[in-house]
Motif scaffolding. Structure first.
Motif, PDB file in Angstrom:
ATOM      1  N   VAL A   1      -5.843  -1.247   5.183  1.00 42.12           N
ATOM      2  CA  VAL A   1      -6.333  -0.217   4.260  1.00 42.12           C
ATOM      3  C   VAL A   1      -6.685   1.048   5.029  1.00 42.12           C
ATOM      4  O   VAL A   1      -6.374   2.162   4.603  1.00 42.12           O
ATOM      5  CB  VAL A   1      -7.547  -0.745   3.477  1.00 42.12           C
ATOM      6  CG1 VAL A   1      -8.147   0.355   2.602  1.00 42.12           C
ATOM      7  CG2 VAL A   1      -7.154  -1.937   2.621  1.00 42.12           C
ATOM      8  N   ARG A   2      -7.327   0.889   6.164  1.00 43.79           N
ATOM      9  CA  ARG A   2      -7.702   2.052   6.975  1.00 43.79           C
ATOM     10  C   ARG A   2      -6.462   2.777   7.511  1.00 43.79           C
ATOM     11  O   ARG A   2      -6.421   4.009   7.554  1.00 43.79           O
ATOM     12  CB  ARG A   2      -8.604   1.609   8.125  1.00 43.79           C
ATOM     13  CG  ARG A   2      -9.992   1.168   7.664  1.00 43.79           C
ATOM     14  CD  ARG A   2     -10.833   0.667   8.826  1.00 43.79           C
ATOM     15  NE  ARG A   2     -11.045   1.697   9.841  1.00 43.79           N
ATOM     16  CZ  ARG A   2     -11.988   2.641   9.780  1.00 43.79           C
ATOM     17  NH1 ARG A   2     -12.809   2.686   8.736  1.00 43.79           N
ATOM     18  NH2 ARG A   2     -12.117   3.542  10.745  1.00 43.79           N
TER      19      ARG A   2
ATOM     20  N   GLU B   1     -12.542   4.474  -1.322  1.00 42.96           N
ATOM     21  CA  GLU B   1     -11.238   4.101  -1.864  1.00 42.96           C
ATOM     22  C   GLU B   1     -11.211   4.182  -3.388  1.00 42.96           C
ATOM     23  O   GLU B   1     -10.210   4.581  -3.984  1.00 42.96           O
ATOM     24  CB  GLU B   1     -10.883   2.678  -1.424  1.00 42.96           C
ATOM     25  CG  GLU B   1      -9.545   2.174  -1.906  1.00 42.96           C
ATOM     26  CD  GLU B   1      -8.367   2.804  -1.183  1.00 42.96           C
ATOM     27  OE1 GLU B   1      -7.292   2.899  -1.802  1.00 42.96           O
ATOM     28  OE2 GLU B   1      -8.512   3.198  -0.013  1.00 42.96           O
TER      29      GLU B   1
ATOM     30  N   ALA C   1      -5.037   5.055   5.091  1.00 43.00           N
ATOM     31  CA  ALA C   1      -5.852   6.259   4.943  1.00 43.00           C
ATOM     32  C   ALA C   1      -5.797   7.159   6.173  1.00 43.00           C
ATOM     33  O   ALA C   1      -6.465   8.188   6.212  1.00 43.00           O
ATOM     34  CB  ALA C   1      -7.296   5.862   4.665  1.00 43.00           C
TER      35      ALA C   1
ATOM     36  N   GLU D   1     -15.385   1.145   2.823  1.00 44.56           N
ATOM     37  CA  GLU D   1     -14.007   1.380   2.397  1.00 44.56           C
ATOM     38  C   GLU D   1     -13.904   1.416   0.885  1.00 44.56           C
ATOM     39  O   GLU D   1     -13.205   2.262   0.319  1.00 44.56           O
ATOM     40  CB  GLU D   1     -13.080   0.289   2.955  1.00 44.56           C
ATOM     41  CG  GLU D   1     -12.809   0.382   4.438  1.00 44.56           C
ATOM     42  CD  GLU D   1     -12.270   1.728   4.878  1.00 44.56           C
ATOM     43  OE1 GLU D   1     -11.294   2.229   4.266  1.00 44.56           O
ATOM     44  OE2 GLU D   1     -12.824   2.289   5.843  1.00 44.56           O
ATOM     45  N   ARG D   2     -14.587   0.505   0.208  1.00 40.56           N
ATOM     46  CA  ARG D   2     -14.577   0.518  -1.250  1.00 40.56           C
ATOM     47  C   ARG D   2     -15.159   1.827  -1.788  1.00 40.56           C
ATOM     48  O   ARG D   2     -14.662   2.378  -2.769  1.00 40.56           O
ATOM     49  CB  ARG D   2     -15.373  -0.670  -1.795  1.00 40.56           C
ATOM     50  CG  ARG D   2     -14.635  -2.004  -1.798  1.00 40.56           C
ATOM     51  CD  ARG D   2     -15.488  -3.073  -2.456  1.00 40.56           C
ATOM     52  NE  ARG D   2     -14.788  -4.331  -2.626  1.00 40.56           N
ATOM     53  CZ  ARG D   2     -14.077  -4.667  -3.700  1.00 40.56           C
ATOM     54  NH1 ARG D   2     -13.965  -3.824  -4.714  1.00 40.56           N
ATOM     55  NH2 ARG D   2     -13.486  -5.844  -3.781  1.00 40.56           N
TER      56      ARG D   2
ATOM     57  N   ARG E   1      -7.863  10.239   2.221  1.00 36.07           N
ATOM     58  CA  ARG E   1      -8.401  10.083   0.868  1.00 36.07           C
ATOM     59  C   ARG E   1      -9.128  11.337   0.394  1.00 36.07           C
ATOM     60  O   ARG E   1      -9.565  11.415  -0.756  1.00 36.07           O
ATOM     61  CB  ARG E   1      -9.313   8.856   0.813  1.00 36.07           C
ATOM     62  CG  ARG E   1      -8.526   7.560   0.871  1.00 36.07           C
ATOM     63  CD  ARG E   1      -9.386   6.341   0.977  1.00 36.07           C
ATOM     64  NE  ARG E   1     -10.095   6.255   2.240  1.00 36.07           N
ATOM     65  CZ  ARG E   1     -10.404   5.116   2.874  1.00 36.07           C
ATOM     66  NH1 ARG E   1     -10.049   3.959   2.347  1.00 36.07           N
ATOM     67  NH2 ARG E   1     -11.061   5.114   4.017  1.00 36.07           N
TER      68      ARG E   1
ATOM     69  N   LEU F   1       0.833  -1.192   0.000  1.00 34.17           N
ATOM     70  CA  LEU F   1       0.000   0.000   0.000  1.00 34.17           C
ATOM     71  C   LEU F   1       0.871   1.246   0.000  1.00 34.17           C
ATOM     72  O   LEU F   1       1.708   1.428   0.889  1.00 34.17           O
ATOM     73  CB  LEU F   1      -0.917  -0.001   1.226  1.00 34.17           C
ATOM     74  CG  LEU F   1      -1.932  -1.153   1.299  1.00 34.17           C
ATOM     75  CD1 LEU F   1      -2.523  -1.247   2.701  1.00 34.17           C
ATOM     76  CD2 LEU F   1      -3.033  -0.937   0.273  1.00 34.17           C
TER      77      LEU F   1
ATOM     78  N   GLU G   1       1.714   0.372  -5.330  1.00 34.32           N
ATOM     79  CA  GLU G   1       0.258   0.269  -5.185  1.00 34.32           C
ATOM     80  C   GLU G   1      -0.370  -0.453  -6.372  1.00 34.32           C
ATOM     81  O   GLU G   1      -1.357  -1.175  -6.225  1.00 34.32           O
ATOM     82  CB  GLU G   1      -0.332   1.687  -5.082  1.00 34.32           C
ATOM     83  CG  GLU G   1      -1.836   1.760  -5.095  1.00 34.32           C
ATOM     84  CD  GLU G   1      -2.464   1.413  -3.760  1.00 34.32           C
ATOM     85  OE1 GLU G   1      -3.655   1.062  -3.736  1.00 34.32           O
ATOM     86  OE2 GLU G   1      -1.753   1.491  -2.742  1.00 34.32           O
TER      87      GLU G   1
ATOM     88  N   THR H   1      -4.692  -2.442  -3.053  1.00 33.79           N
ATOM     89  CA  THR H   1      -5.745  -2.184  -2.072  1.00 33.79           C
ATOM     90  C   THR H   1      -6.949  -3.071  -2.307  1.00 33.79           C
ATOM     91  O   THR H   1      -7.559  -3.574  -1.359  1.00 33.79           O
ATOM     92  CB  THR H   1      -6.204  -0.717  -2.151  1.00 33.79           C
ATOM     93  OG1 THR H   1      -5.073   0.125  -2.280  1.00 33.79           O
ATOM     94  CG2 THR H   1      -7.001  -0.329  -0.925  1.00 33.79           C
ATOM     95  N   GLU H   2      -7.305  -3.257  -3.565  1.00 35.61           N
ATOM     96  CA  GLU H   2      -8.447  -4.103  -3.869  1.00 35.61           C
ATOM     97  C   GLU H   2      -8.186  -5.533  -3.422  1.00 35.61           C
ATOM     98  O   GLU H   2      -9.093  -6.218  -2.943  1.00 35.61           O
ATOM     99  CB  GLU H   2      -8.773  -4.071  -5.361  1.00 35.61           C
ATOM    100  CG  GLU H   2     -10.020  -4.879  -5.713  1.00 35.61           C
ATOM    101  CD  GLU H   2     -10.385  -4.835  -7.179  1.00 35.61           C
ATOM    102  OE1 GLU H   2     -11.189  -5.693  -7.606  1.00 35.61           O
ATOM    103  OE2 GLU H   2      -9.865  -3.962  -7.906  1.00 35.61           O
TER     104      GLU H   2
ATOM    105  N   TYR I   1      -2.245   7.888   1.167  1.00 33.43           N
ATOM    106  CA  TYR I   1      -3.098   7.442   0.071  1.00 33.43           C
ATOM    107  C   TYR I   1      -2.699   8.038  -1.263  1.00 33.43           C
ATOM    108  O   TYR I   1      -2.632   7.332  -2.279  1.00 33.43           O
ATOM    109  CB  TYR I   1      -4.562   7.781   0.384  1.00 33.43           C
ATOM    110  CG  TYR I   1      -5.527   7.446  -0.730  1.00 33.43           C
ATOM    111  CD1 TYR I   1      -5.962   6.149  -0.917  1.00 33.43           C
ATOM    112  CD2 TYR I   1      -6.004   8.436  -1.590  1.00 33.43           C
ATOM    113  CE1 TYR I   1      -6.854   5.831  -1.931  1.00 33.43           C
ATOM    114  CE2 TYR I   1      -6.895   8.123  -2.601  1.00 33.43           C
ATOM    115  CZ  TYR I   1      -7.309   6.829  -2.773  1.00 33.43           C
ATOM    116  OH  TYR I   1      -8.190   6.520  -3.785  1.00 33.43           O
TER     117      TYR I   1
END
Length: 447
Positions: free
Chosen positions: A369-370, A397, A373, A393-394, A308, A242, A259, A343-344, A246
């Motif tokens: 992921v958090r 993101e 961010a 999140e999606r 983000r 990651l 990324e 990230t996905e 962001y």
């Protein structure tokens, strides 16, 4: 001549067909001269990537179908096609739908031709390994194309052979959704052993196939395989991690960072058309698409969007207009198009693990992921709460990528989130022009 069923299998060296922008140059040669040796084969595979990155596919229109449908992007301009999408009045005559459909099939036809011709070439400069690589790329990009058709339109016509004349590949009935997805898996399976397990963020490798398989298995609710294939990339921390913070994967003209698993590169002569629709006039765009007030609030919420918020910016007074700034570069149009990011893969694995009852492990993925961010750890403790947290999140993101609408359809959440209860509207219409061109093609119910 049918609109998409017959195109000369030419070398597309520079290609695009943006509906409302200036048409970019396209170089083509006669079929008999198209792929005859190593150099023309290399040019043809480059043309395949240009098909994928054209304005009507990932360069603009296909992702737009997702984020304009997903409820977080508002239409602010004068073009009727995006207005129909955001107003939930989509028709089979919509220009975005027809151009995206055509561009995806053109990508498939280019892949088909490579798969037919490359194995027959006898140029000593085209080694067996290189032939395998090209065929693997063609299989993988055909798989991605059929995957996008499946999640957008449902079951479609499976065209698996090269098209040389207008009568080739006609009269083919639509396959079911399951059959279409089965072809995706078949192509990914064929691609995998042909490709090297190297890292290349702009070209397909075996690692790209693993990422696409993780996404495929998520859509098919095959949780164990989704977890397994996502782990292959997440565990390859030397190649994929990651980007932190962001905006490190896109700010300051960054490209091909850790990324990215797969992104399309653009140049001043082969442009990404997104910027035109997102940037305000002061920055040489039209700002016909803009983040909704709800999305602006979410991105600016330090407990939801975190850092983000760098995805958006606001014009100076008196306008004070919010706009998306993922696509912003100078020269204009040289922004990458992001096909799949690491990230996905974290969020795919988090969801798969949640479905498998591995709540603690799923939380670890979600919190990675958090943390990137700048957010505190999630307080979700149950399966349902965790799935909702992953959905959120999606949402913040990937708001300007091809995710939101397809994700809500996939999870069965579109009625609750967007209030769309007519299931016939969960797929896009088959373009009218294609129905007229091929009587074997049938329309989706409700259109």
């Amino acid at each position: 001549m049918k609109k998409i069923r017959y195109i000369l299998p030419f070398l597309v060296l520079l290609t695009s067909c943006q509906q409302f922008l200036n048409v970019q140059p396209e170089l083509q040669v006669d079929e008999s001269q198209a792929i005859t040796n190593a150099s023309t084969a290399e040019a043809a595979v480059n043309g395949l990537y240009n098909r994928l990155g054209s304005d009507n596919y990932y360069g603009s229109n296909f992702p737009a179908l997702s984020y304009l449908s997903g409820g977080d992007i508002q239409w602010t301009g004068s073009q009727s096609a995006p207005q129909e999408i955001t107003a939930r009045k989509l028709t089979a005559a919509n220009g975005y739908v027809s151009s995206a459909w055509s561009a995806i099939y053109q990508t498939i036809l280019q892949a088909n031709y490579l798969l037919e011709v490359v194995p027959t070439l006898k140029d000593p400069q085209l080694t067996a390994d290189r032939k395998n690589q090209i065929q693997g790329e063609a299989y993988a990009l055909r798989a991605l194309s059929y995957f996008d058709l499946a999640r957008g339109w449902g079951g479609v016509q499976l065209i698996l052979n090269a098209t040389h004349t207008p009568s080739d590949n006609t009269g083919i009935s639509r396959s079911t959704l399951d059959e279409t997805y089965a072809q995706v898996l078949k192509d990914l399976t064929a691609a995998e052993p042909l490709l090297a397990a190297t890292t290349n963020r702009n070209k397909v490798t075996r690692k790209t196939v693993w990422a696409l398989r993780a996404r495929y298995h998520l859509y098919r609710r095959e949780w164990e395989q989704a977890e397994t294939y996502a782990s292959k990339l997440i565990d390859d921390a030397a190649a994929y991690k990651l980007a932190k913070p962001y905006n490190a994967f896109f700010a300051n003209n960054a490209v091909a960072t850790t990324e990215s698993v797969f992104e399309i590169a653009y140049t001043n002569s082969f442009k990404n058309g997104h910027y035109n629709w997102w940037l305000p006039p002061a920055l040489s765009g039209r700002r016909e698409w803009a983040p909704s007030d709800k999305l602006v609030a979410l991105l600016n919420d330090p407990n939801v969007g975190g850092n983000r918020k760098d995805l958006i910016a606001q014009t100076s007074p008196p306008g004070n207009l919010w706009y998306g700034k993922l696509y912003y570069r100078t020269p204009l149009g040289t922004d990458p198009a992001y096909i799949i990011r690491i990230t996905e893969l974290y969020l795919i694995r988090a969801e798969a693990r949640t479905q498998l009852g591995k709540i603690a492990a799923a939380l670890t993925d979600l919190n990675a992921v958090r943390d990137r961010a700048g957010l505190a750890v999630s307080q979700a403790t149950t399966k349902d709460a965790l799935l909702l947290a992953i959905e959120t999140e999606r949402q913040v993101e990937f708001p300007f990528e091809a995710d939101r609408w397809f994700n809500l359809i996939r999870t069965g959440r579109v009625a609750v989130v967007l209030g769309i209860t007519d299931a016939s509207k969960y797929v896009l219409p088959i373009p009218n022009s294609e129905l007229l061109a091929d009587k074997a093609l049938t329309q989706n119910q409700g259109y």
